[in-house]
Design a protein around this motif. Sequence first.
Motif, mmCIF file in Angstrom:
data_model
loop_
_atom_site.group_PDB
_atom_site.id
_atom_site.type_symbol
_atom_site.label_atom_id
_atom_site.label_comp_id
_atom_site.label_asym_id
_atom_site.label_seq_id
_atom_site.Cartn_x
_atom_site.Cartn_y
_atom_site.Cartn_z
ATOM 1 N N ILE A 25 0.812 -1.220 0.000
ATOM 2 C CA ILE A 25 0.000 0.000 0.000
ATOM 3 C C ILE A 25 0.848 1.275 0.000
ATOM 4 O O ILE A 25 0.486 2.262 -0.655
ATOM 5 N N PRO A 26 2.008 1.319 0.705
ATOM 6 C CA PRO A 26 2.820 2.539 0.641
ATOM 7 C C PRO A 26 3.268 2.917 -0.772
ATOM 8 O O PRO A 26 3.649 4.072 -1.003
ATOM 9 N N MET A 27 3.232 1.987 -1.707
ATOM 10 C CA MET A 27 3.577 2.326 -3.084
ATOM 11 C C MET A 27 2.568 3.287 -3.710
ATOM 12 O O MET A 27 2.824 3.858 -4.770
ATOM 13 N N ASN A 32 17.117 -3.255 -5.305
ATOM 14 C CA ASN A 32 17.267 -4.032 -4.075
ATOM 15 C C ASN A 32 17.888 -3.155 -3.010
ATOM 16 O O ASN A 32 18.238 -1.996 -3.262
ATOM 17 N N GLY A 33 17.991 -3.698 -1.786
ATOM 18 C CA GLY A 33 18.574 -2.950 -0.680
ATOM 19 C C GLY A 33 19.928 -3.515 -0.303
ATOM 20 O O GLY A 33 20.191 -4.705 -0.498
ATOM 21 N N LEU A 34 20.779 -2.692 0.260
ATOM 22 C CA LEU A 34 22.116 -3.135 0.656
ATOM 23 C C LEU A 34 22.042 -4.283 1.670
ATOM 24 O O LEU A 34 22.866 -5.201 1.640
ATOM 25 N N PHE A 76 19.435 0.501 -2.866
ATOM 26 C CA PHE A 76 19.152 1.460 -1.805
ATOM 27 C C PHE A 76 20.060 1.156 -0.609
ATOM 28 O O PHE A 76 20.030 0.054 -0.064
ATOM 29 N N GLN A 77 20.831 2.131 -0.185
ATOM 30 C CA GLN A 77 21.879 1.912 0.806
ATOM 31 C C GLN A 77 21.368 1.739 2.234
ATOM 32 O O GLN A 77 22.071 1.184 3.080
ATOM 33 N N GLU A 109 12.821 3.461 2.666
ATOM 34 C CA GLU A 109 13.239 4.711 2.012
ATOM 35 C C GLU A 109 12.151 5.125 1.020
ATOM 36 O O GLU A 109 12.364 5.117 -0.198
ATOM 37 N N PRO A 110 10.967 5.494 1.514
ATOM 38 C CA PRO A 110 9.808 5.714 0.637
ATOM 39 C C PRO A 110 9.979 6.840 -0.370
ATOM 40 O O PRO A 110 9.557 6.710 -1.524
#
Length: 311
Positions: A51-53, A253-255, A279-280, A290-291
């Motif tokens: 939902i945050p998207m 992707n995330g670190l 995303f770091q 990190e929205p």
Amino acid sequence: MSRIEGEFSYHVPGAGKECKTWYIVFGDLSSGRRPLVALHGGPGAVHTYLIPMSGLTTAHGIPLILYDQLGNGNSTHLPEKIGDTSFWTTDLFLDQLDALLKHFNIQDNYDLLGHSWGGMLASAHASLRQPTGLKHLVIVSSPADMKLWVEAANKLREMLPVDVKATLKKHEDAGTTHEKEYTEAVEVFYKRHLCLIDPLPSWMAETMQWLEKDPTVYGTMNGPSEFHITGSLKDWSIISDLHKITAPTLLINGLHDEAQDSVMYPFFKNIPKVKWVTFQNSSHTCHFEEPDKFVAVTSGFLRDQVHVVGR
């Protein structure tokens, strides 16, 4: 921002009953803006944590369609099919996606985003079904090959405290992965690599609760945990078909992600037109870790193809 909820029926061979897909639409599908369909993970999770998207809708007017995949959430549940690997297949979920696109009559012009298992599904949709209406593909924190996923997860698992590792091994060896002690040990891994926010945001907590209420799909296709894969997906790979994807593709992707670079790299290597952003300060859920960055990077890609690398 407008939001509409609804459902539609469609025929599922072998289900033994009418099946329904539940959906929610953020924004206006008649606005002239190309809609984005987002596929949730699991398999067997629900739409809630995506939902945050809808920040993409709020900030940029991009219509967003979320839905619950068959087997959980507000869509049809089939607990009688638990363990039936001939029923719970990738094709089953690809057919559900096709039915959704036709329901909204957007099959000729849409963007697609898949997170985790949803990215696996999205890559299969793009490569195996080669839809002409797919204009942009976004793959977030997904493996191109499940053996690579297990290898990466085991490396991360080795970094867990000694007592946590011992607990995991004890229950996996004994076949007692349903016990609370195992679940609590798994949560240590999740807090490092699934979601860095503690306590879990309500969207994510609700998703995890659904998985506990009906583990039919997750248990059949995945298994007890993210790193102990015993289900039908354990040998899944899309690597040999990635070259067939023609849509410009964004990888995220995330670190600290359980979807480490090694599991994402085959997408980057084999998809002809692709961009990759890590995303770091994120793990597996960068869209609410990190929205603002997620909305900026994703909306920029959906608007502009110039920066996509062509091979």
